[in-house]
Design an enzyme around this catalytic site. Structure first.
Site, PDB file in Angstrom:
ATOM      1  N   ARG A 154      10.385   7.146   8.534  1.00  0.00           N
ATOM      2  CA  ARG A 154       9.783   7.946   9.609  1.00  0.00           C
ATOM      3  C   ARG A 154      10.350   7.542  10.975  1.00  0.00           C
ATOM      4  NH1 ARG A 154       3.957   5.990   7.641  1.00  0.00           N
ATOM      5  NH2 ARG A 154       5.182   5.934   5.718  1.00  0.00           N
ATOM      6  N   LYS A 161      10.333  -5.338  -0.405  1.00  0.00           N
ATOM      7  CA  LYS A 161       9.823  -4.652  -1.601  1.00  0.00           C
ATOM      8  C   LYS A 161       9.829  -5.605  -2.794  1.00  0.00           C
ATOM      9  CE  LYS A 161      11.297   0.103  -0.731  1.00  0.00           C
ATOM     10  NZ  LYS A 161       9.944   0.674  -0.717  1.00  0.00           N
TER      11      LYS A 161
HETATM   12  N1  BES Z   1      11.772   4.617   0.484  1.00  0.00           N
HETATM   13  C1  BES Z   1      10.411   4.319   0.384  1.00  0.00           C
HETATM   14  C2  BES Z   1       9.603   5.355  -0.383  1.00  0.00           C
HETATM   15  C3  BES Z   1       9.928   5.542  -1.844  1.00  0.00           C
HETATM   16  C4  BES Z   1       9.146   4.922  -2.815  1.00  0.00           C
HETATM   17  C5  BES Z   1      10.949   6.385  -2.247  1.00  0.00           C
HETATM   18  C6  BES Z   1       9.436   5.115  -4.155  1.00  0.00           C
HETATM   19  C7  BES Z   1      11.241   6.572  -3.586  1.00  0.00           C
HETATM   20  C8  BES Z   1      10.477   5.945  -4.539  1.00  0.00           C
HETATM   21  C9  BES Z   1       9.795   4.193   1.792  1.00  0.00           C
HETATM   22  O1  BES Z   1      10.644   3.780   2.792  1.00  0.00           O
HETATM   23  C10 BES Z   1       8.662   3.234   1.704  1.00  0.00           C
HETATM   24  O2  BES Z   1       8.899   2.138   1.322  1.00  0.00           O
HETATM   25  N2  BES Z   1       7.458   3.666   2.067  1.00  0.00           N
HETATM   26  C11 BES Z   1       6.312   2.829   2.018  1.00  0.00           C
HETATM   27  C12 BES Z   1       5.472   3.124   3.235  1.00  0.00           C
HETATM   28  C13 BES Z   1       4.295   2.183   3.412  1.00  0.00           C
HETATM   29  C14 BES Z   1       4.786   0.790   3.703  1.00  0.00           C
HETATM   30  C15 BES Z   1       3.426   2.694   4.539  1.00  0.00           C
HETATM   31  C16 BES Z   1       5.531   3.150   0.744  1.00  0.00           C
HETATM   32  O3  BES Z   1       5.413   4.328   0.408  1.00  0.00           O
HETATM   33  O4  BES Z   1       5.083   2.239   0.098  1.00  0.00           O
HETATM   34 ZN    ZN Z   2      10.760   1.654   2.988  1.00  0.00          ZN
END
Ligand code: BES
Ligand code: ZN
Ligand code: ZN
Length: 493
Positions: free
Chosen positions: A344, A270
């Protein structure tokens, strides 16, 4: 903070300050005629809100507190009451007013419940990391309840249990990841289970590997803190007839929570700006634990389990690589297209476990997608359901608890985007990110079970004041889970 439910007469004797909601109070019972006139004139002024802050007035030599009771945009009548009570309690703490009387003889039970929740929201402070913590001033709130003394006492007891559970969830979420990792979360869950008489089963990495819970193994293997899956069980109908209507299976609600104690994104790292908030990526598991704690303490007549899917998504030389393929517990193979779509993967195991437990209803809750944050923001959670009755129940219970849920579609047109060339599925899908995540989860939902997925990525944690949270965990979802258990449990009796 203390809350006492009194008859009118005793309340009159002890009041240092007075709280009322617009014109619902008979002032003459507590105020002199002159004071009553003063109150009336302030009330008239209040008709023309909005009001930025509270107003004070000296009455009968006592400090009388006027709360900003102006209607806030977008908030329901009950939430408006919660906010008024929250502000009142904040002000009482700041001004160190020892006893505040709330004139609520005319209030309906649900109004009183909202007010009590509002007061207790003001009683939370997370200062365990401060070198010099400053405890909150302990004010006493006397509720002048008229004929409702017994009923309001029962409600106050319920609110205390619910708020304690909300605070459990908030503490867990606000605790930083060097203190809260899967192993310490397990210890915490064990203590909760012991205190509230809930049974608990813990699967460590060895057990997860042996049983093929490969979602956990895949996500957690890059971290020095190994993954765990925790299953808690409270059976509030065992041994009595409740929930056993002739011929039908008694309801068994299973709450599955995403418990990423930290989400770096893994090798699909991230960006730095979005990382600190990822201490909250275990909110689903914290809320599931908090909810079962309250449900057990309230002795609700329903069978409830909670499955906590705990892992840390970290970078290490054993981290899952993009393109890796694993077999999930239900046999479907999954290609890890993006290591940041890890929630997921652990939830695939949790949903399978819910089926093994014999769930009739499954709620999974997860800070699952940034797409949901962009779609609905911090004030509304998106939910998905394969069952219209359950979906309606979620919205209604949410409304009762002043938590907003918006129904999202399990749009099948986007399902093909989850297909992989080599594996059965991949963990990313179409541009509709929140829907794709929900469709992925649906692949692991046991057959013939009413299921709802709550994406609480936006509502779990705030970085600026929102309603009764200044900064950090909001506790969103805990109350609605408890209310759902109440509704499903009582409906089956
Ligand atoms: N934990 C994150 C989602 C999230 C984002 C929670 C902001 C709280 C605040 C999750 O694991 C994630 O990173 N999801 C990705 C999925 C994508 C790579 C398909 C996302 O939403 O960017
Ligand atoms: Zn994530
Ligand atoms: Zn995550």
């Amino acid at each position: 903070m203390k809350i006492q439910i009194l008859s009118k007469e005793t309340g009159k004797a002890n009041a240092n300050a007075l709280f009322f909601v617009k014109k619902s109070v008979q002032f003459s019972s507590i105020l002199s005629e002159e004071a009553e006139n003063q109150v009336e004139s302030v009330l008239e002024g209040m008709e023309n809100g909005p009001f930025e802050d509270l107003e004070f007035l000296e009455i009968d030599g006592k400090s009388t507190l006027f709360v900003n009771a102006a209607k806030e945009r977008g908030l329901s009548g009950l939430d408006h009451l919660r906010m008024a009570a929250y502000r009142l309690a904040k002000r009482a703490q700041k001004k160190q007013i020892p006893v505040v009387s709330l004139m609520l003889a005319d209030a309906a039970p649900e109004q009183f419940k909202a007010i009590a929740h509002g007061l207790f929201y003001a009683d939370y402070k997370f200062d365990v990391y401060k070198s010099k913590p400053t405890p909150l001033f302990e004010a006493t709130f006397e509720v002048v309840a008229g004929d409702h003394v017994a009923e309001f006492k029962k409600i106050a007891d319920e609110v205390i249990v619910e708020q304690a559970a909300i605070n459990t969830a908030k503490d867990l979420v606000n605790t930083c990841a060097n203190d809260l990792y899967p192993e310490t979360f397990v210890e915490f869950a064990k203590n909760v289970a012991k205190e509230f008489g809930i049974s608990i089963k813990v699967r460590d990495l060895k057990a997860l590997e042996a049983e093929g819970f490969n979602g956990h193994v895949t996500v957690g293997k890059g971290s020095s803190h190994p993954p765990y899956m925790v299953t808690l069980d409270y059976d509030g109908v065992k041994g009595n007839k409740a929930g056993k209507t002739a011929g039908s299976k008694p309801p068994h609600l299973v709450i599955v929570g995403k418990g990423l104690t930290f989400d770096t994104g893994g090798l699909c790292l991230k960006p730095p700006k979005s990382m600190p908030e990822m201490i909250s990526d275990m909110t689903g598991a914290a809320s599931a634990l908090a909810a079962i704690q309250a449900i057990a303490e309230l002795k609700l007549p329903i069978h409830v389990s909670a499955v906590l899917c705990l892992a840390e998504n970290a970078i290490g030389n054993k981290s899952v690589l993009p393109g890796d393929i694993f077999a999930a517990k239900n046999g479907k193979t999954v290609m890890v297209d993006n290591t940041d779509a890890e929630g997921r993967l652990v939830l695939s195991d949790g949903l399978y476990e819910a089926g093994t437990l014999g769930a009739t209803h499954i709620i999974d809750l997860a800070t699952l997608t940034g797409a949901m944050v962009r779609a609905l923001g911090y004030a509304v959670a998106g939910f998905f359901s394969n069952d219209d009755d359950l979906g309606l129940n979620v919205i209604n219970c949410g409304e009762t608890c002043c938590e907003k849920f918006w129904s999202m579609p399990l749009e099948e047109e986007y399902a093909d985007a989850l297909k992989d060339k080599f594996a059965d599925l991949k963990n990313t899908g179409s541009d509709a990110g929140a829907i794709s995540a929900a469709l992925f989860l649906q692949e692991f939902v046991p057959e013939n079970v009413a299921w709802s997925h709550w994406d609480i990525a936006g509502t779990a944690f705030v970085t600026k004041q929102w309603k009764y949270t200044e900064y950090g965990a909001t506790g969103f979802g805990v109350q609605t889970l408890i209310e759902l258990a109440r509704q499903i449990g009582f409906a089956s009796r």
